[in-house]
Design a protein around this motif. Structure first.
Motif, PDB file in Angstrom:
ATOM      1  N   UNK A 114       0.829  -1.189   0.051  1.00 23.12           N
ATOM      2  CA  UNK A 114       0.032   0.007  -0.005  1.00 23.12           C
ATOM      3  C   UNK A 114       0.754   1.181  -0.011  1.00 23.12           C
ATOM      4  N   UNK A 115       1.812   1.244   0.617  1.00 19.11           N
ATOM      5  CA  UNK A 115       2.797   2.559   0.915  1.00 19.11           C
ATOM      6  C   UNK A 115       3.517   2.639  -0.197  1.00 19.11           C
ATOM      7  N   UNK A 116       3.744   1.356  -0.988  1.00 20.04           N
ATOM      8  CA  UNK A 116       4.420   1.734  -2.368  1.00 20.04           C
ATOM      9  C   UNK A 116       3.538   2.112  -3.520  1.00 20.04           C
ATOM     10  N   UNK A 117       2.279   1.882  -3.441  1.00 21.11           N
ATOM     11  CA  UNK A 117       1.183   2.348  -4.486  1.00 21.11           C
ATOM     12  C   UNK A 117       0.986   3.743  -4.246  1.00 21.11           C
ATOM     13  N   UNK A 141      14.013   8.000   1.095  1.00 21.55           N
ATOM     14  CA  UNK A 141      13.769   7.547   2.382  1.00 21.55           C
ATOM     15  C   UNK A 141      12.500   6.748   2.317  1.00 21.55           C
ATOM     16  N   UNK A 142      11.444   7.267   1.721  1.00 18.89           N
ATOM     17  CA  UNK A 142      10.129   6.378   1.776  1.00 18.89           C
ATOM     18  C   UNK A 142      10.282   5.129   1.247  1.00 18.89           C
ATOM     19  N   UNK A 143      11.027   5.164   0.197  1.00 19.27           N
ATOM     20  CA  UNK A 143      11.478   3.838  -0.563  1.00 19.27           C
ATOM     21  C   UNK A 143      12.131   2.817   0.336  1.00 19.27           C
ATOM     22  N   UNK A 144      13.266   3.444   1.091  1.00 19.20           N
ATOM     23  CA  UNK A 144      14.001   2.475   2.015  1.00 19.20           C
ATOM     24  C   UNK A 144      13.016   1.800   2.988  1.00 19.20           C
ATOM     25  N   UNK A 145      12.047   2.742   3.506  1.00 16.79           N
ATOM     26  CA  UNK A 145      11.206   2.286   4.489  1.00 16.79           C
ATOM     27  C   UNK A 145      10.397   1.260   4.032  1.00 16.79           C
ATOM     28  N   UNK A 160      16.092 -12.136  16.323  1.00 13.09           N
ATOM     29  CA  UNK A 160      15.433 -10.960  17.124  1.00 13.09           C
ATOM     30  C   UNK A 160      16.430  -9.658  16.869  1.00 13.09           C
ATOM     31  N   UNK A 161      17.540 -10.033  16.868  1.00 12.25           N
ATOM     32  CA  UNK A 161      18.710  -8.665  16.555  1.00 12.25           C
ATOM     33  C   UNK A 161      18.314  -8.110  15.375  1.00 12.25           C
ATOM     34  N   UNK A 162      17.670  -8.550  14.346  1.00 13.87           N
ATOM     35  CA  UNK A 162      17.682  -7.878  13.106  1.00 13.87           C
ATOM     36  C   UNK A 162      16.361  -6.914  13.055  1.00 13.87           C
ATOM     37  N   UNK A 163      15.491  -7.334  14.078  1.00 15.99           N
ATOM     38  CA  UNK A 163      14.314  -6.458  14.240  1.00 15.99           C
ATOM     39  C   UNK A 163      14.623  -5.012  14.894  1.00 15.99           C
ATOM     40  N   UNK A 164      15.848  -5.125  15.544  1.00 15.61           N
ATOM     41  CA  UNK A 164      16.081  -3.805  16.343  1.00 15.61           C
ATOM     42  C   UNK A 164      16.366  -2.561  15.025  1.00 15.61           C
ATOM     43  N   UNK A 165      17.308  -2.752  14.220  1.00 16.09           N
ATOM     44  CA  UNK A 165      17.572  -1.552  13.357  1.00 16.09           C
ATOM     45  C   UNK A 165      16.607  -1.278  12.441  1.00 16.09           C
ATOM     46  N   UNK A 166      15.633  -2.442  12.098  1.00 18.11           N
ATOM     47  CA  UNK A 166      14.375  -2.202  11.029  1.00 18.11           C
ATOM     48  C   UNK A 166      13.451  -1.440  11.820  1.00 18.11           C
ATOM     49  N   UNK A 167      12.955  -1.793  12.844  1.00 19.19           N
ATOM     50  CA  UNK A 167      11.914  -1.036  13.790  1.00 19.19           C
ATOM     51  C   UNK A 167      12.409   0.457  14.014  1.00 19.19           C
ATOM     52  N   UNK A 168      13.552   0.774  13.889  1.00 24.02           N
ATOM     53  CA  UNK A 168      14.295   2.138  14.267  1.00 24.02           C
ATOM     54  C   UNK A 168      14.243   2.726  12.848  1.00 24.02           C
ATOM     55  N   UNK A 169      14.906   2.308  11.755  1.00 26.37           N
ATOM     56  CA  UNK A 169      14.942   3.106  10.469  1.00 26.37           C
ATOM     57  C   UNK A 169      13.618   3.070   9.979  1.00 26.37           C
ATOM     58  N   UNK A 170      12.841   2.222   9.963  1.00 25.16           N
ATOM     59  CA  UNK A 170      11.476   2.041   9.036  1.00 25.16           C
ATOM     60  C   UNK A 170      10.815   3.293   9.351  1.00 25.16           C
ATOM     61  N   UNK A 171      10.247   3.812  10.704  1.00 28.57           N
ATOM     62  CA  UNK A 171       9.385   4.743  10.766  1.00 28.57           C
ATOM     63  C   UNK A 171      10.244   6.027  10.691  1.00 28.57           C
ATOM     64  N   UNK A 172      11.476   6.098  10.643  1.00 30.69           N
ATOM     65  CA  UNK A 172      12.288   7.338  10.910  1.00 30.69           C
ATOM     66  C   UNK A 172      12.378   7.792   9.287  1.00 30.69           C
ATOM     67  N   UNK A 173      12.680   6.498   8.427  1.00 33.51           N
ATOM     68  CA  UNK A 173      12.673   6.963   6.959  1.00 33.51           C
ATOM     69  C   UNK A 173      11.474   7.403   6.398  1.00 33.51           C
ATOM     70  N   UNK A 174      10.228   7.069   6.896  1.00 35.04           N
ATOM     71  CA  UNK A 174       8.821   7.349   6.343  1.00 35.04           C
ATOM     72  C   UNK A 174       8.263   8.575   7.120  1.00 35.04           C
ATOM     73  N   UNK A 175       8.850   9.102   7.978  1.00 38.35           N
ATOM     74  CA  UNK A 175       8.101  10.140   8.877  1.00 38.35           C
ATOM     75  C   UNK A 175       7.863  11.382   8.137  1.00 38.35           C
ATOM     76  N   UNK A 176       8.965  11.664   7.278  1.00 37.90           N
ATOM     77  CA  UNK A 176       8.682  12.955   6.606  1.00 37.90           C
ATOM     78  C   UNK A 176       7.565  12.734   5.298  1.00 37.90           C
ATOM     79  N   UNK A 177       7.641  11.482   4.807  1.00 34.16           N
ATOM     80  CA  UNK A 177       6.670  11.518   3.707  1.00 34.16           C
ATOM     81  C   UNK A 177       5.423  11.283   4.335  1.00 34.16           C
ATOM     82  N   UNK A 178       5.218  10.829   5.580  1.00 37.80           N
ATOM     83  CA  UNK A 178       3.871  10.554   6.219  1.00 37.80           C
ATOM     84  C   UNK A 178       3.534  12.133   6.718  1.00 37.80           C
ATOM     85  N   UNK A 179       4.300  12.961   6.929  1.00 38.41           N
ATOM     86  CA  UNK A 179       4.014  14.386   7.196  1.00 38.41           C
ATOM     87  C   UNK A 179       3.143  15.033   6.005  1.00 38.41           C
TER      88      UNK A 179
END
Length: 221
Positions: free
Chosen positions: A79-82, A89-93, A130-149
């Protein structure tokens, strides 16, 4: 940069609605699964982790929650890609969402939580995932924050808050003694809802706005 009017005209309301609904349901599925598993499991909410809850005769309940969560993350990514609201940044998210779906699926299918790859002294496969979850849940929302604004400034604030709370409590969970690490883990997981749920809601609202509206009837003479 806000998406162009031409881009919005090519968005499919039905697709965005389906992805938003799948994202919201999938996001909440692990919480519901956890509540159901607690009715049959001997689980200390403060001391025991979600992985502890995923073992035993009730593991199928948690596995189902993992799989539904993965489906929800895929729905959010599609949905976010569409409805692409940003630039690189949004694409990386989007890739973060897809990678999270893969990791969550692997967590669900890896039944032997305490089996290791290289012997008893090695880190378990489950822990490595579980260690892979850490950077993904940190980077994902930060990368998409500006686009969501571009939709609403509140989304940006929620996404940043999600990344911050996740980081604090995820790190605290890894460092905490066994007596209360389970509670910290559950708070960290709940913090991710401040990203995924608003993103699903955003897709629902955007999809609803893109649905064709019937032309108003005009009275004849």
């Amino acid at each position: 940069m806000k998406p162009s009017q031409d881009h919005r005209l090519h968005e499919r309301g039905g697709l965005l609605l389906a992805c938003g609904a799948l994202g919201c349901v999938g996001t909440l599925a692990p919480i519901v699964a956890m509540a159901l598993a607690l009715t049959t499991a001997e689980h200390d909410i403060i001391a025991d982790t979600i992985s502890d809850l995923g073992r035993g005769p009730h593991h199928e309940i948690m596995d189902t929650g993992f799989y539904m969560a993965a489906c929800g993350l895929i729905g959010l990514a599609i949905g976010a890609a569409h409805a692409h609201l940003g630039r690189w940044a949004w694409s990386l998210g989007l890739f973060c969402l897809a990678a999270l779906a893969l990791i969550v699926t692997l967590l669900g299918i890896w039944d032997a939580f305490h089996d290791t790859l290289d012997g008893e002294k090695s880190m378990t496969v489950h822990t490595r995932l579980t260690f892979a979850l850490g950077p993904l849940y940190l980077a994902g929302p930060l990368l998409m924050a500006q686009g969501a604004a571009n939709m609403n400034g509140l989304y940006r604030r929620l996404f940043i808050l999600s990344a911050g709370l996740w980081t604090v409590f995820a790190v605290a969970f890894k460092l905490a003694p066994d007596g209360y690490d389970g509670l910290l883990e559950k708070i960290a997981v709940t913090a991710t809802l401040l990203w995924t749920l608003p993103l699903g809601w955003m897709l629902l609202r955007r999809g609803q706005a893109r649905l064709p509206h019937p032309a108003p009837e005009t009275g004849g003479d």
